[in-house]
Every structure is written in C-alpha cells, then in structure tokens.
Scaffold this active site. Structure first.
Site, PDB file in Angstrom:
ATOM      1  N   CYS A 111       1.804  14.991 -14.061  1.00 45.49           N
ATOM      2  CA  CYS A 111       0.697  15.904 -14.346  1.00 45.49           C
ATOM      3  C   CYS A 111      -0.550  15.623 -13.511  1.00 45.49           C
ATOM      4  O   CYS A 111      -1.429  16.474 -13.404  1.00 45.49           O
ATOM      5  CB  CYS A 111       0.349  15.863 -15.830  1.00 45.49           C
ATOM      6  SG  CYS A 111       1.694  16.392 -16.908  1.00 45.49           S
ATOM      7  N   HIS A 248      -6.857  18.796 -16.905  1.00 51.01           N
ATOM      8  CA  HIS A 248      -5.428  19.061 -17.045  1.00 51.01           C
ATOM      9  C   HIS A 248      -5.181  19.748 -18.384  1.00 51.01           C
ATOM     10  O   HIS A 248      -5.722  19.335 -19.413  1.00 51.01           O
ATOM     11  CB  HIS A 248      -4.660  17.741 -16.964  1.00 51.01           C
ATOM     12  CG  HIS A 248      -3.222  17.844 -17.343  1.00 51.01           C
ATOM     13  ND1 HIS A 248      -2.388  18.826 -16.847  1.00 51.01           N
ATOM     14  CD2 HIS A 248      -2.449  17.076 -18.174  1.00 51.01           C
ATOM     15  CE1 HIS A 248      -1.182  18.664 -17.356  1.00 51.01           C
ATOM     16  NE2 HIS A 248      -1.190  17.613 -18.160  1.00 51.01           N
ATOM     17  N   ASN A 278       1.716  23.755 -20.896  1.00 51.73           N
ATOM     18  CA  ASN A 278       1.537  22.655 -19.945  1.00 51.73           C
ATOM     19  C   ASN A 278       2.456  22.872 -18.751  1.00 51.73           C
ATOM     20  O   ASN A 278       3.673  22.737 -18.863  1.00 51.73           O
ATOM     21  CB  ASN A 278       1.856  21.325 -20.639  1.00 51.73           C
ATOM     22  CG  ASN A 278       1.635  20.119 -19.739  1.00 51.73           C
ATOM     23  OD1 ASN A 278       1.440  20.243 -18.533  1.00 51.73           O
ATOM     24  ND2 ASN A 278       1.681  18.933 -20.316  1.00 51.73           N
TER      25      ASN A 278
END
Length: 359
Positions: A111, A248, A278
């Site tokens: 990520c 994020h 996500n």
C-alpha cells in the site's frame, strides 16, 4: 539541482462495482456492518488486467501533461498484483503507451508503493539522470480476495492512477519524504498461498489475505502520523502550512484517527474510500487525481500524503503542487466495454473459494 514537477495526472476506474448489499449475498455481512467499521460503501472489480488499468491511467496523465510518450525516460509501476512477473508489467505498459526505449520497472511496497515509486523517480530526476517519468500505481486486489472470508472480502477494490514528472528549475513536486519498513512483525499483514516458496506441484487453493486488524490500526495511525511529523520537520513546515492531506485509503477509521492526531480539519482531507475500497498502492494516486479534479488541490498547494502497507512498509511525503491544475490535453483512452456486473465477474472465484473451504 532540478526539481521533479507533477505536470500530468490520470486515473482508470473499472466500470463494474459491488455494493455492500451485494457483498452480503456472498458473505455473512450487512451494509451497516461494513460501513460502520470501514467507511466503504462500494468497490470496483476490474474485467481487465493490471497492465490495462495502468495503461489507461498513464495515457490520461501523459495527455494531461501535454507531452509525447516517446520523450518519457522512465516508466515505474507500483503494484502488488502484477499482470506478469517475468517480464515485468511495466515493460508491457511502456509498450502500450509508446514510451519507446524508456526504462521500465515494477516496484512492490504494497500500500506504500506509490509514494516509494514517486520517491524513486524524483531522485533520478534530481540526480540529472532523466528528465521525464511516468509513475503509475495499479492494482487488481480483488484477484487476491478469498471470497469466503468476510474480513478481506469487504475491503478491497481495483483501479489505477498515474502522474507525469518533469524536470524543472523551480521548487515543486516531491520536496520531502520519509520511507521505511518495520519488518519485526511483518506477518501481521500478508498474503499466504502465493509466491515461489510454495510447492507448485501440490494443490494450493485460494490465496488468503491475512491481517490482524486491531494491531494494524494502531501501527498505521502511529506510523503514518510520526512519518508526517518527520517530513514536516524536513521541510521546515507546520501543519498549518499544509493545504491538503491525501492519506492512503485503507479504512475510514484510520484516516479519521490520523486526521485527529494531526489536527487536520475535514475540509483539508481527501477521502474517497467510500466508493472504491482499498486499492492498495493505487489509493493515493487515484485520490491525488480526484483532489485536483474536485478543486481541493489548487495552484501551489502544499500536500501531505502518507501510507502504510504490508512489510510493514510506511511512507510520508510533502508535495508542492505547481501552477497548473487543468489538463493541457485530454486522452480518449478507455477500457474495453464490460458486459458483466461486479457480482458476475467474481462469481467463478466465489464458487472456487467456497468449495475450497473446509467442511
């Protein structure tokens, strides 16, 4: 020393989606359960490869910058869901966009990948090695999902974002950054049943994305907040100087906790996890594009971005936006039509995952 200005930006969002109500037809959950714990209402499912998502996003960014793809010196793709391992996926994207002869490489920091890739490309420009780069983050996270497990099935989605970097003399672009990795407890977030450590001649079954949610929450909030503090100190800035926070997009609770810890008001925070879920490395790249499109990022905005991912990798970056917030040109690049719903796209995987579950 030259600076690496962001002169183009683009994204690629697959058309098919799966709502929370639709997810509840796959696993035992509800819209209220998912929304209250994650902030996610829907996620996208790609009908094409990671390379195709990356290609469309890159073409939009290149058109936005008003440059010829043949002038690009570097194509760097952040992904943990590559279309192919050998050759790397960036080489296929390089071919697709017409960046003839450009260096091409994949990078995987989960990520945190987009900020890692942005740092790598910026450093090459600052060193005078290259003049133009396209930095892409693209993911097909739904490919990893075990659709019999509620904890991961509700979280992830697919998509891509990209930026073009160009050498310039005035201070803008990525001006301060902090990256790192705490590998001590790397197993609290990982994918099992994948990789060359496995015996490929034995049945493997579905991949499992395993994570310890509470521990990750604590580490993500602490790690990203402290990294932001380090970057602000590097840049000799205070939080009052920051115009936009682009975190994020892993979980709305994490975003809100970081926002609270840093004392950043709602109007300065870019949030789009509700409609995309996500998308791992792609979350910041997509959010950056949408922050420009929505007018949150303005000329000369001071932007703080932070990420936390498997590894356990982390990153924070201070980005100074340039003068322009409108595209020089627009690309007509788009994905091929999709004739299936999100549920129809994942139906074979759902069936296989449920059949593989112990009885």
């Amino acid at each position: 020393m030259p600076y690496a200005h962001i002169t183009g930006w683009g994204k690629c969002i697959p058309p098919a989606s799966i709502s929370n109500d639709e997810i509840s037809k796959i696993v035992d959950t509800t819209d209220e359960w998912i929304t209250s714990r994650t902030g996610i209402k829907s996620r996208r499912v790609s009908h094409v490869s990671t390379a195709e998502l990356a290609t469309v996003a890159a073409k939009h960014a290149i058109a936005c910058a008003g440059i010829d793809a043949k002038d690009i010196d570097l194509v760097i793709l952040a992904t943990c869901t590559p279309s192919t391992m050998v050759a790397n996926t960036a080489s296929l994207v390089q071919k697709n966009i017409g960046a003839v002869g450009a260096a091409a490489m994949d990078t995987n920091a989960a990520c945190s990948g987009f900020l890692y890739a942005l740092q790598a490309a910026t450093a090459q420009i600052q060193a005078g090695m290259i003049k133009k780069a396209v930095v892409i983050a693209a993911e097909r996270m739904t490919w990893y999902v075990n659709w019999s497990r509620r904890d991961s099935a509700v979280l992830f989605g697919d998509g891509a974002g990209a930026v073009v970097l160009e050498a310039a003399d005035t201070p803008a672009g990525l001006l301060a950054t902090k990256t790192g990795c705490d590998s001590t407890d790397r197993d609290i977030l990982h994918i099992e049943n994948f990789g060359s450590d496995l015996n490929k001649y034995e049945p493997i079954g579905p991949s499992n994305l395993l994570f310890e949610g509470r521990e990750i929450f604590k580490r993500a909030v602490k790690g990203m907040s402290e990294a932001c503090d380090d970057v602000l100190a590097q840049a000799n800035l205070s939080l009052d100087d920051i115009n936009v926070l682009v975190p994020h997009q892993a979980n709305l609770r994490i975003i809100q906790a970081i926002q609270h810890r840093l004392k950043v008001p709602d109007e300065k925070v870019m949030v789009n996890i509700g409609q995309y879920g996500n998308t791992s490395a792609a979350t910041i790249a997509i959010a950056l594009c949408e922050a420009v499109e929505q007018g949150l990022i303005k000329p000369h905005s001071n932007i703080m971005s932070a990420a936390f991912g498997a590894g356990l990798t982390w990153a924070a970056s201070y980005i100074k936006w340039g003068e322009r917030v409108t595209p020089i040109s627009v690309s007509d690049a788009q994905l091929p039509p999709c004739d299936k719903t999100g549920l129809e796209l994942v139906a074979p995987a759902v069936k296989a995952c449920k059949e593989a579950e112990p009885t």
